[in-house]
Design an enzyme around this catalytic site. Structure first.
Site, mmCIF file in Angstrom:
data_model
loop_
_atom_site.group_PDB
_atom_site.id
_atom_site.type_symbol
_atom_site.label_atom_id
_atom_site.label_comp_id
_atom_site.label_asym_id
_atom_site.label_seq_id
_atom_site.Cartn_x
_atom_site.Cartn_y
_atom_site.Cartn_z
ATOM 1 N N ALA A 1 4.598 7.644 2.487
ATOM 2 C CA ALA A 1 5.098 6.298 2.767
ATOM 3 C C ALA A 1 4.705 5.314 1.690
ATOM 4 O O ALA A 1 3.648 5.425 1.076
ATOM 5 C CB ALA A 1 4.533 5.819 4.098
ATOM 6 N N GLY B 1 0.838 -1.194 0.000
ATOM 7 C CA GLY B 1 0.000 0.000 0.000
ATOM 8 C C GLY B 1 0.872 1.242 0.000
ATOM 9 O O GLY B 1 2.077 1.157 0.220
ATOM 10 N N SER B 2 0.240 2.395 -0.255
ATOM 11 C CA SER B 2 0.992 3.644 -0.273
ATOM 12 C C SER B 2 0.172 4.733 0.382
ATOM 13 O O SER B 2 -1.052 4.724 0.304
ATOM 14 C CB SER B 2 1.290 4.089 -1.709
ATOM 15 O OG SER B 2 2.048 3.120 -2.354
ATOM 16 N N GLY B 3 0.870 5.656 1.018
ATOM 17 C CA GLY B 3 0.209 6.833 1.594
ATOM 18 C C GLY B 3 0.864 8.074 1.042
ATOM 19 O O GLY B 3 1.484 8.033 -0.024
ATOM 20 N N ASP C 1 -6.393 10.497 13.005
ATOM 21 C CA ASP C 1 -6.662 10.214 11.590
ATOM 22 C C ASP C 1 -7.457 8.912 11.457
ATOM 23 O O ASP C 1 -7.165 8.081 10.584
ATOM 24 C CB ASP C 1 -5.349 10.146 10.801
ATOM 25 C CG ASP C 1 -5.551 10.378 9.302
ATOM 26 O OD1 ASP C 1 -6.640 10.872 8.909
ATOM 27 O OD2 ASP C 1 -4.640 10.060 8.521
HETATM 28 P P1 ATP Z 1 -1.800 8.171 4.828
HETATM 29 O O1 ATP Z 1 -1.372 8.903 3.629
HETATM 30 O O2 ATP Z 1 -3.192 7.578 4.664
HETATM 31 O O3 ATP Z 1 -1.659 8.934 6.095
HETATM 32 P P2 ATP Z 1 0.674 6.779 5.336
HETATM 33 O O4 ATP Z 1 1.563 7.379 4.318
HETATM 34 O O5 ATP Z 1 0.912 7.221 6.741
HETATM 35 O O6 ATP Z 1 -0.841 6.903 4.933
HETATM 36 P P3 ATP Z 1 -0.111 4.073 6.033
HETATM 37 O O7 ATP Z 1 -1.559 4.459 6.077
HETATM 38 O O8 ATP Z 1 0.496 3.680 7.325
HETATM 39 O O9 ATP Z 1 0.773 5.183 5.292
HETATM 40 O O10 ATP Z 1 0.041 2.873 5.008
HETATM 41 C C1 ATP Z 1 -0.380 2.984 3.659
HETATM 42 C C2 ATP Z 1 -1.089 1.697 3.253
HETATM 43 O O11 ATP Z 1 -0.195 0.585 3.392
HETATM 44 C C3 ATP Z 1 -2.288 1.339 4.127
HETATM 45 O O12 ATP Z 1 -3.464 1.957 3.681
HETATM 46 C C4 ATP Z 1 -2.344 -0.171 3.998
HETATM 47 O O13 ATP Z 1 -2.999 -0.557 2.823
HETATM 48 C C5 ATP Z 1 -0.880 -0.571 3.862
HETATM 49 N N1 ATP Z 1 -0.317 -0.949 5.171
HETATM 50 C C6 ATP Z 1 0.102 -0.117 6.147
HETATM 51 N N2 ATP Z 1 0.562 -0.789 7.213
HETATM 52 C C7 ATP Z 1 0.436 -2.100 6.907
HETATM 53 C C8 ATP Z 1 0.751 -3.326 7.605
HETATM 54 N N3 ATP Z 1 1.280 -3.302 8.817
HETATM 55 N N4 ATP Z 1 0.498 -4.508 6.974
HETATM 56 C C9 ATP Z 1 -0.046 -4.507 5.727
HETATM 57 N N5 ATP Z 1 -0.353 -3.404 5.020
HETATM 58 C C10 ATP Z 1 -0.121 -2.208 5.595
#
Ligand code: ATP
Length: 361
Positions: free
Chosen positions: A25, A20-22, A139
Protein backbone atom coordinates in the site's frame (compact mmCIF):
# COMPACT_ATOMS: atom_id res chain seq x y z
CA UNK A 1 -20.71 -7.21 2.63
CA UNK A 2 -18.76 -3.99 1.97
CA UNK A 3 -19.45 -1.96 -1.17
CA UNK A 4 -16.47 -1.36 -3.46
CA UNK A 5 -17.42 1.61 -5.63
CA UNK A 6 -16.50 1.15 -9.30
CA UNK A 7 -16.12 4.91 -9.86
CA UNK A 8 -12.78 6.64 -10.28
CA UNK A 9 -11.55 7.86 -6.89
CA UNK A 10 -10.12 10.98 -8.53
CA UNK A 11 -13.60 12.12 -9.53
CA UNK A 12 -14.35 12.56 -5.82
CA UNK A 13 -10.96 13.20 -4.25
CA UNK A 14 -7.92 15.19 -5.27
CA UNK A 15 -4.85 13.03 -4.60
CA UNK A 16 -2.13 14.71 -2.55
CA UNK A 17 1.20 13.99 -0.89
CA UNK A 18 2.44 10.57 0.22
CA UNK A 19 1.91 10.01 3.96
CA UNK A 20 3.46 6.59 4.23
CA UNK A 21 4.02 3.27 2.50
CA UNK A 22 3.70 -0.38 3.42
CA UNK A 23 4.23 -3.66 1.58
CA UNK A 24 1.36 -3.42 -0.81
CA UNK A 25 0.00 0.00 0.00
CA UNK A 26 0.85 3.60 -0.49
CA UNK A 27 -1.04 6.03 1.73
CA UNK A 28 -1.66 9.56 0.43
CA UNK A 29 -3.43 12.60 1.73
CA UNK A 30 -6.64 13.10 -0.27
CA UNK A 31 -8.94 16.10 -0.47
CA UNK A 32 -12.66 15.46 -0.81
CA UNK A 33 -13.88 17.69 -3.64
CA UNK A 34 -17.49 18.00 -2.37
CA UNK A 35 -16.72 18.99 1.23
CA UNK A 36 -13.11 20.17 1.25
CA UNK A 37 -12.28 17.62 3.98
CA UNK A 38 -8.92 15.86 4.10
CA UNK A 39 -8.70 12.06 4.36
CA UNK A 40 -6.03 9.39 3.95
CA UNK A 41 -6.28 7.29 0.78
CA UNK A 42 -4.72 3.82 1.12
CA UNK A 43 -3.93 2.60 -2.40
CA UNK A 44 -3.61 -1.20 -2.53
CA UNK A 45 -2.53 -3.23 -5.53
CA UNK A 46 -4.75 -6.18 -6.37
CA UNK A 47 -3.07 -9.47 -7.32
CA UNK A 48 -3.29 -9.83 -11.09
CA UNK A 49 -3.94 -13.56 -11.21
CA UNK A 50 -3.60 -16.75 -9.19
CA UNK A 51 0.08 -17.27 -9.99
CA UNK A 52 1.02 -13.69 -9.18
CA UNK A 53 2.86 -13.07 -5.94
CA UNK A 54 2.67 -9.29 -6.02
CA UNK A 55 -0.38 -7.49 -4.72
CA UNK A 56 -3.19 -8.69 -2.51
CA UNK A 57 -6.06 -11.09 -3.08
CA UNK A 58 -9.36 -9.29 -3.45
CA UNK A 59 -10.80 -11.59 -0.76
CA UNK A 60 -8.10 -10.37 1.65
CA UNK A 61 -9.09 -6.78 0.91
CA UNK A 62 -12.76 -7.62 1.42
CA UNK A 63 -11.86 -8.96 4.86
CA UNK A 64 -9.88 -5.79 5.74
CA UNK A 65 -12.82 -3.64 4.63
CA UNK A 66 -15.45 -5.72 6.44
CA UNK A 67 -13.40 -5.60 9.62
CA UNK A 68 -12.94 -1.83 9.43
CA UNK A 69 -16.69 -1.42 8.97
CA UNK A 70 -17.34 -3.59 12.01
CA UNK A 71 -15.07 -1.74 14.43
CA UNK A 72 -16.02 1.84 14.90
CA UNK A 73 -14.26 3.02 18.02
CA UNK A 74 -12.47 6.27 19.01
CA UNK A 75 -9.13 4.42 19.17
CA UNK A 76 -9.44 2.64 15.83
CA UNK A 77 -9.05 4.20 12.40
CA UNK A 78 -12.38 4.84 10.62
CA UNK A 79 -13.07 3.75 7.06
CA UNK A 80 -15.14 6.20 5.00
CA UNK A 81 -15.24 4.84 1.47
CA UNK A 82 -13.83 2.14 -0.82
CA UNK A 83 -13.12 2.46 -4.55
CA UNK A 84 -12.04 -0.28 -6.91
CA UNK A 85 -10.43 -0.15 -10.33
CA UNK A 86 -8.93 -2.97 -12.40
CA UNK A 87 -5.55 -2.85 -10.69
CA UNK A 88 -6.16 -1.33 -7.29
CA UNK A 89 -8.46 -0.75 -4.38
CA UNK A 90 -8.47 2.57 -2.55
CA UNK A 91 -9.57 2.75 1.08
CA UNK A 92 -10.53 6.27 2.13
CA UNK A 93 -9.64 6.46 5.81
CA UNK A 94 -9.84 9.02 8.58
CA UNK A 95 -6.67 11.14 8.36
CA UNK A 96 -4.38 10.91 11.35
CA UNK A 97 -1.89 13.73 11.65
CA UNK A 98 -0.14 12.99 14.94
CA UNK A 99 2.40 10.46 13.62
CA UNK A 100 3.47 7.34 15.47
CA UNK A 101 3.11 7.13 19.24
CA UNK A 102 6.73 5.99 19.64
CA UNK A 103 8.03 9.03 17.71
CA UNK A 104 5.91 11.33 19.87
CA UNK A 105 7.31 9.80 23.05
CA UNK A 106 10.89 9.78 21.76
CA UNK A 107 10.76 13.58 21.43
CA UNK A 108 10.15 14.00 25.16
CA UNK A 109 12.85 14.58 27.74
CA UNK A 110 11.22 12.22 30.20
CA UNK A 111 7.95 10.41 30.74
CA UNK A 112 6.39 9.03 33.90
CA UNK A 113 4.86 5.59 33.85
CA UNK A 114 1.52 7.22 34.68
CA UNK A 115 1.77 9.25 31.44
CA UNK A 116 2.71 6.20 29.36
CA UNK A 117 -0.24 4.36 30.91
CA UNK A 118 -2.67 6.94 29.49
CA UNK A 119 -1.63 5.74 26.03
CA UNK A 120 -1.63 2.05 27.01
CA UNK A 121 -5.15 2.43 28.33
CA UNK A 122 -6.39 3.79 24.99
CA UNK A 123 -4.65 1.01 23.08
CA UNK A 124 -6.27 -1.56 25.36
CA UNK A 125 -9.70 0.04 24.99
CA UNK A 126 -9.48 -0.11 21.19
CA UNK A 127 -8.20 -3.66 21.34
CA UNK A 128 -10.80 -4.76 23.89
CA UNK A 129 -13.52 -3.44 21.59
CA UNK A 130 -12.12 -5.35 18.60
CA UNK A 131 -11.72 -8.52 20.62
CA UNK A 132 -15.31 -8.25 21.88
CA UNK A 133 -16.29 -8.52 18.20
CA UNK A 134 -13.97 -11.54 17.74
CA UNK A 135 -11.61 -9.49 15.58
CA UNK A 136 -7.86 -9.90 16.07
CA UNK A 137 -5.33 -7.43 14.64
CA UNK A 138 -2.34 -9.83 14.31
CA UNK A 139 0.13 -7.07 13.47
CA UNK A 140 0.37 -4.87 16.54
CA UNK A 141 3.67 -3.02 16.55
CA UNK A 142 4.82 0.58 17.08
CA UNK A 143 4.33 1.47 13.39
CA UNK A 144 0.63 0.66 13.69
CA UNK A 145 -0.06 2.77 16.77
CA UNK A 146 -0.61 6.36 15.73
CA UNK A 147 -1.91 9.58 17.28
CA UNK A 148 -4.84 11.44 15.76
CA UNK A 149 -3.38 14.83 16.59
CA UNK A 150 -0.18 15.43 18.51
CA UNK A 151 -0.91 19.03 19.53
CA UNK A 152 -4.00 18.10 21.56
CA UNK A 153 -3.39 18.15 25.34
CA UNK A 154 -4.32 14.45 25.54
CA UNK A 155 -3.50 12.95 22.13
CA UNK A 156 -5.85 10.24 20.95
CA UNK A 157 -4.51 6.82 19.98
CA UNK A 158 -5.55 5.35 16.62
CA UNK A 159 -4.79 1.74 15.76
CA UNK A 160 -4.14 1.36 12.03
CA UNK A 161 -3.33 -1.32 9.41
CA UNK A 162 -5.85 -4.12 9.53
CA UNK A 163 -4.13 -5.90 6.64
CA UNK A 164 -3.52 -9.07 8.66
CA UNK A 165 -6.61 -8.79 10.88
CA UNK A 166 -9.07 -11.65 11.06
CA UNK A 167 -12.65 -11.99 12.27
CA UNK A 168 -13.23 -15.32 13.99
CA UNK A 169 -16.44 -17.17 13.32
CA UNK A 170 -18.05 -19.43 15.89
CA UNK A 171 -15.89 -22.53 16.46
CA UNK A 172 -13.39 -21.57 13.75
CA UNK A 173 -9.78 -22.77 13.97
CA UNK A 174 -7.50 -20.18 12.41
CA UNK A 175 -3.77 -20.44 11.84
CA UNK A 176 -1.45 -17.88 10.24
CA UNK A 177 2.29 -17.45 10.01
CA UNK A 178 2.20 -13.74 9.19
CA UNK A 179 3.37 -10.96 11.42
CA UNK A 180 6.52 -9.16 12.48
CA UNK A 181 9.11 -11.39 14.22
CA UNK A 182 9.82 -9.16 17.23
CA UNK A 183 6.13 -8.93 18.12
CA UNK A 184 4.60 -12.29 17.21
CA UNK A 185 3.26 -14.76 19.75
CA UNK A 186 4.78 -18.26 20.12
CA UNK A 187 1.59 -19.93 18.84
CA UNK A 188 1.98 -18.05 15.53
CA UNK A 189 5.47 -19.50 15.08
CA UNK A 190 4.37 -23.03 16.00
CA UNK A 191 1.34 -22.82 13.68
CA UNK A 192 -1.10 -23.55 16.48
CA UNK A 193 -4.69 -22.29 16.40
CA UNK A 194 -4.82 -18.56 17.11
CA UNK A 195 -7.07 -16.33 19.18
CA UNK A 196 -7.30 -12.79 20.57
CA UNK A 197 -4.48 -13.79 22.95
CA UNK A 198 -1.96 -13.36 20.08
CA UNK A 199 -2.56 -9.60 20.19
CA UNK A 200 -2.08 -9.59 23.96
CA UNK A 201 1.40 -11.08 23.57
CA UNK A 202 2.27 -8.19 21.22
CA UNK A 203 0.99 -5.75 23.86
CA UNK A 204 3.40 -7.38 26.32
CA UNK A 205 6.31 -6.86 23.90
CA UNK A 206 5.32 -3.26 23.11
CA UNK A 207 5.02 -2.42 26.84
CA UNK A 208 8.42 -4.00 27.53
CA UNK A 209 10.00 -1.83 24.83
CA UNK A 210 8.14 1.30 25.89
CA UNK A 211 9.44 1.02 29.45
CA UNK A 212 13.00 -0.10 28.79
CA UNK A 213 13.96 0.64 25.18
CA UNK A 214 14.86 -3.05 24.89
CA UNK A 215 13.10 -5.53 22.63
CA UNK A 216 12.63 -8.65 24.78
CA UNK A 217 13.25 -11.36 22.18
CA UNK A 218 15.34 -9.51 19.59
CA UNK A 219 18.11 -11.67 18.14
CA UNK A 220 20.72 -10.86 15.52
CA UNK A 221 18.58 -12.56 12.89
CA UNK A 222 14.84 -13.17 12.53
CA UNK A 223 15.43 -16.90 13.11
CA UNK A 224 17.19 -16.16 16.37
CA UNK A 225 14.35 -13.83 17.40
CA UNK A 226 11.79 -16.56 16.68
CA UNK A 227 13.83 -19.10 18.68
CA UNK A 228 14.03 -16.68 21.62
CA UNK A 229 10.25 -16.36 21.56
CA UNK A 230 9.69 -20.12 21.49
CA UNK A 231 11.98 -20.73 24.47
CA UNK A 232 10.70 -17.60 26.26
CA UNK A 233 14.20 -16.23 26.52
CA UNK A 234 13.68 -12.80 28.09
CA UNK A 235 14.62 -11.01 31.30
CA UNK A 236 14.17 -7.65 32.98
CA UNK A 237 17.81 -6.55 32.72
CA UNK A 238 18.53 -4.51 35.86
CA UNK A 239 20.30 -1.64 34.09
CA UNK A 240 17.34 -1.07 31.77
CA UNK A 241 14.54 -1.57 34.28
CA UNK A 242 15.94 0.34 37.25
CA UNK A 243 13.25 3.03 36.87
CA UNK A 244 10.38 0.58 36.31
CA UNK A 245 7.72 -0.19 38.91
CA UNK A 246 7.14 -3.76 40.07
CA UNK A 247 3.51 -3.39 38.92
CA UNK A 248 4.66 -2.69 35.36
CA UNK A 249 6.85 -5.81 35.37
CA UNK A 250 3.95 -7.84 36.75
CA UNK A 251 1.75 -6.48 33.93
CA UNK A 252 4.29 -7.58 31.31
CA UNK A 253 4.83 -10.98 32.95
CA UNK A 254 1.11 -11.68 32.76
CA UNK A 255 1.17 -11.02 29.02
CA UNK A 256 4.40 -12.75 27.99
CA UNK A 257 2.94 -16.12 28.93
CA UNK A 258 3.45 -19.02 26.55
CA UNK A 259 0.03 -20.59 27.04
CA UNK A 260 -2.42 -18.23 25.28
CA UNK A 261 -5.28 -19.23 27.59
CA UNK A 262 -3.22 -18.05 30.60
CA UNK A 263 -2.47 -14.60 29.15
CA UNK A 264 -4.35 -11.54 30.40
CA UNK A 265 -7.13 -10.37 28.11
CA UNK A 266 -7.55 -6.70 27.16
CA UNK A 267 -10.39 -6.41 29.68
CA UNK A 268 -8.22 -7.94 32.42
CA UNK A 269 -5.36 -5.59 31.52
CA UNK A 270 -7.65 -2.61 31.99
CA UNK A 271 -8.31 -3.80 35.53
CA UNK A 272 -4.65 -4.55 36.36
CA UNK A 273 -3.37 -2.23 39.16
CA UNK A 274 -0.70 -0.82 36.86
CA UNK A 275 -3.45 0.54 34.59
CA UNK A 276 -6.15 1.03 37.22
CA UNK A 277 -4.53 1.50 40.63
CA UNK A 278 -6.75 1.02 43.62
CA UNK A 279 -4.59 1.98 46.60
CA UNK A 280 -2.69 5.21 47.17
CA UNK A 281 0.57 3.26 47.25
CA UNK A 282 -0.13 1.93 43.76
CA UNK A 283 -0.82 5.45 42.47
CA UNK A 284 2.38 6.73 44.09
CA UNK A 285 4.45 3.90 42.57
CA UNK A 286 3.30 4.81 39.07
CA UNK A 287 4.12 8.47 39.64
CA UNK A 288 7.58 7.65 40.97
CA UNK A 289 8.53 5.32 38.11
CA UNK A 290 9.45 6.50 34.65
CA UNK A 291 10.38 5.08 31.30
CA UNK A 292 14.04 4.62 30.41
CA UNK A 293 14.10 7.53 27.97
CA UNK A 294 17.76 7.30 26.98
CA UNK A 295 17.41 3.68 25.96
CA UNK A 296 13.96 4.23 24.41
CA UNK A 297 15.27 7.04 22.19
CA UNK A 298 18.05 4.73 20.96
CA UNK A 299 15.56 1.94 20.22
CA UNK A 300 13.33 4.33 18.29
CA UNK A 301 16.16 5.82 16.26
CA UNK A 302 17.32 2.31 15.28
CA UNK A 303 13.75 1.31 14.42
CA UNK A 304 13.31 4.34 12.15
CA UNK A 305 16.64 3.71 10.47
CA UNK A 306 15.66 0.11 9.74
CA UNK A 307 12.27 1.18 8.40
CA UNK A 308 13.89 3.54 5.90
CA UNK A 309 16.48 0.91 5.00
CA UNK A 310 13.65 -1.58 4.29
CA UNK A 311 11.86 1.03 2.21
CA UNK A 312 14.93 1.76 0.05
CA UNK A 313 15.51 -1.99 -0.34
CA UNK A 314 11.89 -2.49 -1.40
CA UNK A 315 12.03 0.41 -3.90
CA UNK A 316 15.20 -1.03 -5.45
CA UNK A 317 13.47 -4.36 -5.83
CA UNK A 318 10.49 -2.76 -7.52
CA UNK A 319 12.75 -0.86 -9.92
CA UNK A 320 14.51 -4.14 -10.78
CA UNK A 321 11.17 -5.88 -11.25
CA UNK A 322 10.02 -3.13 -13.58
CA UNK A 323 13.15 -3.50 -15.67
CA UNK A 324 12.59 -7.25 -15.71
CA UNK A 325 9.04 -6.75 -17.00
CA UNK A 326 10.18 -4.37 -19.74
CA UNK A 327 12.91 -6.76 -20.85
CA UNK A 328 10.36 -9.53 -21.27
CA UNK A 329 7.73 -7.60 -23.18
CA UNK A 330 7.88 -10.05 -26.09
CA UNK A 331 6.95 -13.09 -23.98
CA UNK A 332 3.60 -14.82 -23.93
CA UNK A 333 1.17 -12.46 -22.09
CA UNK A 334 0.13 -14.97 -19.42
CA UNK A 335 3.68 -16.12 -18.82
CA UNK A 336 4.74 -12.48 -18.68
CA UNK A 337 2.13 -11.71 -16.05
CA UNK A 338 3.34 -14.57 -13.88
CA UNK A 339 7.02 -14.10 -14.43
CA UNK A 340 6.87 -10.39 -13.86
CA UNK A 341 6.10 -11.25 -10.27
CA UNK A 342 9.23 -13.32 -9.76
CA UNK A 343 11.20 -11.56 -7.10
CA UNK A 344 14.89 -11.93 -7.73
CA UNK A 345 14.50 -15.68 -8.02
CA UNK A 346 13.18 -15.96 -4.47
CA UNK A 347 10.33 -18.31 -3.84
CA UNK A 348 8.97 -16.99 -0.57
CA UNK A 349 5.21 -17.13 -0.02
CA UNK A 350 3.61 -13.70 0.35
CA UNK A 351 3.06 -14.17 4.08
CA UNK A 352 6.74 -14.83 4.70
CA UNK A 353 7.69 -11.98 2.41
CA UNK A 354 5.45 -9.70 4.41
CA UNK A 355 6.98 -10.97 7.61
CA UNK A 356 10.45 -10.35 6.31
CA UNK A 357 9.75 -6.92 4.98
CA UNK A 358 7.84 -5.83 8.03
CA UNK A 359 10.64 -6.96 10.27
CA UNK A 360 12.14 -4.14 12.25
CA UNK A 361 14.78 -6.46 13.55
P1 ATP B 1 2.49 -2.76 6.44
O1 ATP B 1 3.41 -3.06 5.33
O2 ATP B 1 3.23 -2.22 7.66
O3 ATP B 1 1.57 -3.88 6.79
P2 ATP B 1 0.42 -1.48 4.90
O4 ATP B 1 0.91 -1.69 3.52
O5 ATP B 1 -0.74 -2.33 5.31
O6 ATP B 1 1.59 -1.55 5.95
P3 ATP B 1 -0.38 0.83 6.47
O7 ATP B 1 0.46 0.37 7.64
O8 ATP B 1 -1.84 0.82 6.69
O9 ATP B 1 0.01 0.05 5.13
O10 ATP B 1 0.08 2.29 6.09
C1 ATP B 1 1.43 2.59 5.75
C2 ATP B 1 1.83 3.90 6.41
O11 ATP B 1 0.96 4.96 5.96
C3 ATP B 1 1.68 3.91 7.93
O12 ATP B 1 2.82 3.41 8.57
C4 ATP B 1 1.45 5.38 8.23
O13 ATP B 1 2.66 6.08 8.28
C5 ATP B 1 0.67 5.87 7.01
N1 ATP B 1 -0.78 5.85 7.27
C6 ATP B 1 -1.59 4.77 7.23
N2 ATP B 1 -2.86 5.10 7.51
C7 ATP B 1 -2.86 6.43 7.74
C8 ATP B 1 -3.89 7.39 8.08
N3 ATP B 1 -5.15 7.01 8.23
N4 ATP B 1 -3.53 8.69 8.22
C9 ATP B 1 -2.23 9.06 8.06
N5 ATP B 1 -1.23 8.22 7.74
C10 ATP B 1 -1.53 6.92 7.58
Amino acid sequence: MAVFKPENVEDFYEIGEVLGSGHFAQVRKVHERATGTYWAGKFLKIRKNACSRLGLDRSRLEEEVDILHAIQHPNIITLKDVFESRAEVVLVLELVTGGELFDFIAEKENLLESEAIEFMEQILKGLGFMHSKNIVHFDLKPENIMLSDRVAPHPNIKLIDFGLAHRFHQGEEYRSSSGTPQYIAPEVITSDPLSTAADMWSIGVITFILLSGLSPFQGDTDDETLRNIIVMNYEFAAQHFSMTSSMAKDFIQKLLVKDPSERMTAEECLLHPWIKPITRTQVAKRNRSSINMKSFKKFNARRKWKMSYNMVWMCNRLVRLNLLCKGRSEADPLERQCESDVEDGESKPASLLRRRLSSSS
